[in-house]
Structures are given as structure tokens and as C-alpha cells.
Design a protein around this motif. Structure first.
Motif, PDB file in Angstrom:
ATOM      1  N   ALA A   1      41.280  41.078  43.844  1.00 48.84           N
ATOM      2  CA  ALA A   1      43.069  41.568  44.068  1.00 48.84           C
ATOM      3  C   ALA A   1      43.314  41.161  45.472  1.00 48.84           C
ATOM      4  N   GLY A   2      44.584  41.077  45.773  1.00 54.74           N
ATOM      5  CA  GLY A   2      45.078  40.892  46.996  1.00 54.74           C
ATOM      6  C   GLY A   2      45.197  42.018  47.754  1.00 54.74           C
TER       7      GLY A   2
ATOM      8  N   GLY B   1      43.192  40.098  39.603  1.00 53.09           N
ATOM      9  CA  GLY B   1      42.849  39.179  39.046  1.00 53.09           C
ATOM     10  C   GLY B   1      43.840  38.848  37.495  1.00 53.09           C
ATOM     11  N   ILE B   2      44.589  39.968  37.439  1.00 49.86           N
ATOM     12  CA  ILE B   2      45.437  39.925  35.977  1.00 49.86           C
ATOM     13  C   ILE B   2      46.757  39.602  36.618  1.00 49.86           C
ATOM     14  N   GLY B   3      47.417  38.782  35.598  1.00 43.37           N
ATOM     15  CA  GLY B   3      48.651  38.331  35.957  1.00 43.37           C
ATOM     16  C   GLY B   3      49.284  37.627  34.714  1.00 43.37           C
ATOM     17  N   THR B   4      48.605  37.624  33.558  1.00 46.07           N
ATOM     18  CA  THR B   4      49.035  36.974  32.311  1.00 46.07           C
ATOM     19  C   THR B   4      48.714  38.021  31.355  1.00 46.07           C
TER      20      THR B   4
ATOM     21  N   GLN C   1      46.916  47.071  36.193  1.00 52.25           N
ATOM     22  CA  GLN C   1      47.554  47.117  37.378  1.00 52.25           C
ATOM     23  C   GLN C   1      48.069  45.682  37.693  1.00 52.25           C
ATOM     24  N   ILE C   2      49.206  45.277  37.883  1.00 57.10           N
ATOM     25  CA  ILE C   2      49.284  44.012  38.263  1.00 57.10           C
ATOM     26  C   ILE C   2      50.332  43.993  39.646  1.00 57.10           C
TER      27      ILE C   2
ATOM     28  N   GLY D   1      46.542  38.342  45.916  1.00 55.24           N
ATOM     29  CA  GLY D   1      45.311  38.040  45.213  1.00 55.24           C
ATOM     30  C   GLY D   1      44.981  36.675  44.927  1.00 55.24           C
ATOM     31  N   GLN D   2      43.853  36.169  44.211  1.00 56.63           N
ATOM     32  CA  GLN D   2      43.571  35.070  43.628  1.00 56.63           C
ATOM     33  C   GLN D   2      44.231  34.368  42.607  1.00 56.63           C
ATOM     34  N   VAL D   3      44.792  35.610  42.009  1.00 57.65           N
ATOM     35  CA  VAL D   3      45.399  35.212  40.540  1.00 57.65           C
ATOM     36  C   VAL D   3      46.740  34.373  40.958  1.00 57.65           C
TER      37      VAL D   3
END
Ligand code: NDP
Length: 317
Positions: free
Chosen positions: A141-142, A172-175, A191-192, A280-282
Motif C-alpha cells: 500500500a501507498g 496492491g489492489i488496482g484491477t 479498498q483501493i 502504492g506499488q500497484v
């Protein structure tokens, strides 16, 4: 889609837009709520009168439920709580502090309370404090994060084994495929944050939005663990922090180096050199600025496409 999270918040999809300082004001929150998710106003960077204005504007822009994120480090938290109660905000996400402090008070006023955690230990504490759900946020997460570096992939099943209340996975969730993965691991919703930073409705500076979509894998790192661990996009300020570590810095020196208002400078004022850029990494996956509605549509379509693929040969072993 009806599940524990959509029922808890009275929303269409179990997709929550993270409360992010300097990025998630009323425009983003209302757009996400209008698209069937749950929008969150990030109150950590707002003076009390600003939060009140933001809540009023959000209510004018959507008749759907929305939430406020309340970081417990916030200096004028009593005033924020009073404003939230006065304007009957239905849902509050608390973070960065002890869930016992405000949960009962908020719930006495009919507010649904969710607490953000980064470990099984804190998930259990939040459940004990009586929250309605938790956000379990992994290392990817960022922004501000736990010290232990537990990834979302490991954290969600570990938390799911221990708690009985609904779990919202973050980090790490973005899709859409990421949403399916999180639900498969034991979460009830997601949660995005990062995906919503480069949207038209986000209040982030355009320089920051452009830096986010230009970023690639490996461009962020979790740092400043001795103060409040935070995942930052690498820039000159980040390099100064790293150089300081290499020179055997002290907590006092790090505090001085960080100074005040770095996050505002970077994310809101667009100073990509000296500002703090929390993402975040994503973010390495995103390459365009979109509307929040488009993001929501892509997430839902992607989720259903990934779900459909589960019936293909690849999964049949
Ligand atoms: P700093 O102490 O560096 O700066 C404070 C910033 O917050 C300033 O930019 C200031 O705006 C703004 N601000 C808004 N309301 C107030 C207030 N009542 N008193 C003082 N400042 C206020 O903090 P950061 O920028 O690093 O963090 C900002 C906020 O983010 C923290 O107050 C905290 O609430 C939140 N936070 C959340 C975390 C989490 O959710 N996990 C973790 C860490 C922080 P201005 O420049 O206009 O004066």
C-alpha cells in the motif's frame, strides 16, 4: 452483487476508495459513491472548517452513502468527530491509532465504524473494540503503513483465519483481477487508493498524477519506519532520506529532515523534487488519467472477466 460489505454500507459493489490525504476530497468521494462504490473523504489534511465544507459539498453531489477517514493522529480530532456527527455522516473509517478511543462514541450516534489495520494482532484489537469491519492493509500500500512488511497476499488469509467480522483487503489492489484475488484469499471487499489518485476528480496536483502514471515497478519504497512508516515514490527528497540513513541518522535528524507539510508540498502543490509523494506499488500498472466512473467500470468489468476465466483449462488441474 450482494455480500457482507455491500450490505453493511448499502452500496452496489464491494469497492471502497481509500481516504487519502490531499487526494480524496468530496469530488472523488461523491464520484465513486455515485458509481456504486463507497467514496471516502480523507480528513487528515483538512482543517475542521474545511472538512465541514467538504461534507456539505459531498452531500450535495451524491445521495448515496459516503464515508470520512479519520486518522487518529489528527491534532483536532474532537472537532472532526463533532462535524461528522453534526452532518450525520453514515460511515467512518478510523486509522493510525487505537480503535477503542472513538468506536463506541461513533456507534452511539448510529455511525458504522471500520478500522484500518496492518496485522492480525491489530485486527483482533479492532474486533474487540466493536468495529463493524476492518480494512487489512498490506505492505504494498501507498502512504502510511505497518512496520512489519506483511504483504496483502499473506495478511488477508491470516486475518481471515482469526476474525469473524467482514474484511476489506487493501494494498496492491488496482484491477478487477486483483479484486477477485483478494476475495479468493478471504476478503469480503477491497479498498483501493492508488488507482484513484490519477483521476480527474482527485484533488492531487496534476504533476503528482502525471508522476503516478509515469511510475514503473520498483519506483516506490517503504521508508521512515522510525517515525511513521510510509511508502513513497522515489524522488530527491526520498534520496535525501536514504542518504541520511546511510550516514547513520538519528530520529531527531529524520524528524528535522521531514519537517512540516512535506505531503502537501508533494501531492497537493506538485513539488516533485522536495515533496513527499505517497503512492502504492500497484501504481506501476497505471498509464492514464481517467474519471472515477471509468475506473469503477474497468474494475467491475475486469472482475467479471477474471471470474469467467476461472472456468478455463488453466484453472482445471
Ligand atoms: P505535517 O505535520 O507535516 O503537516 C500538517 C499538515 O496538515 C499541513 O500541511 C497542514 O496544512 C495540514 N493540517 C490540516 N489540518 C490541520 C490541523 N488541524 N493542524 C495542523 N495541521 C493541519 O503532517 P503530514 O502532512 O505528514 O500529515 C498530515 C495529516 O495526515 C496528519 O495530521 C494526520 O492526520 C494524517 N496522517 C494520517 C495517517 C494515516 O491515516 N495512517 C498517518 C500519518 C498522518 P497547512 O500546510 O495548510 O497548514
Amino acid at each position: 452483487m450482494k455480500n457482507k460489505i455491500t450490505s453493511l454500507f448499502s452500496i452496489d459493489y464491494p469497492i471502497i476508495q481509500a481516504g487519502m490525504i490531499w487526494c480524496s476530497g468530496w469530488e472523488l468521494a461523491a464520484a465513486v459513491s455515485n458509481a456504486g462504490g463507497l467514496g471516502i473523504i480523507g480528513s487528515g489534511s483538512m482543517y475542521p472548517e474545511i472538512l465541514e465544507e467538504q461534507i456539505i459539498k459531498c452531500k450535495q453531489a451524491t445521495y448515496k452513502p459516503f464515508a470520512v477517514n479519520l486518522p487518529m493522529l489528527y491534532p483536532d480530532i474532537d472537532k472532526h468527530v463533532a462535524t461528522i456527527i453534526k452532518h450525520k455522516v453514515p460511515i467512518v473509517f478510523t486509522s493510525a491509532g487505537n480503535p477503542k478511543t472513538w468506536t463506541s462514541h461513533l456507534k452511539e450516534h448510529g455511525i458504522t465504524v471500520v478500522h484500518v489495520v496492518s496485522s492480525v494482532k491489530f485486527a483482533l484489537k479492532a474486533q474487540e473494540a466493536g468495529v463493524d469491519a476492518i480494512v487489512a492493509e498490506g505492505f504494498e500500500a501507498g502512504g502510511h503503513n505497518g512496520k512489519d512488511e506483511t504483504t496483502t497476499f499473506c495478511l488477508i488469509p491470516m486475518v481471515a483465519k482469526e476474525v469473524t467480522i467482514p474484511i476489506i483487503a487493501a494494498g496492491g489492489i488496482g484491477t478487477g483481477a486483483g479484486i477477485l484475488a483478494a476475495l479468493t484469499l478471504g476478503a469480503d471487499g477491497v479498498q483501493i487508493g492508488s488507482r484513484f489518485v490519477p483521476t480527474h476528480e482527485s484533488s492531487a496536483h496534476i504533476n503528482f498524477k502525471n508522476a503516478v502514471i509515469a511510475s514503473k515497478e520498483g519506483d516506490t519504497l517503504l521508508t521512515l519506519k522510525e517515525l511513521t512508516p510510509v511508502r513513497l515514490l522515489k524522488n530527491e527528497f526520498f534520496n535525501k532520506v536514504q542518504a541520511s540513513y546511510a550516514n547513520g541518522t538519528s530520529i531527531e535528524e529524520l524528524t528535522t529532515l521531514l519537517g512540516r507539510g512535506r505531503a502537501k508540498k508533494g501531492m497537493f502543490e506538485g513539488d516533485l523534487i522536495e515533496g513527499e509523494l505517497e503512492i502504492g506499488q500497484v501504481a506501476g500498472l497505471f498509464d492514464k488519467i481517467q474519471s472515477a466512473k471509468e475506473v469503477m467500470e474497468e474494475l467491475i468489468q475486469g472482475y467479471h472477466a477474471a471470474l469467467k476465466e476461472k472456468t478455463t483449462e488453466k484453472y482445471n488441474f
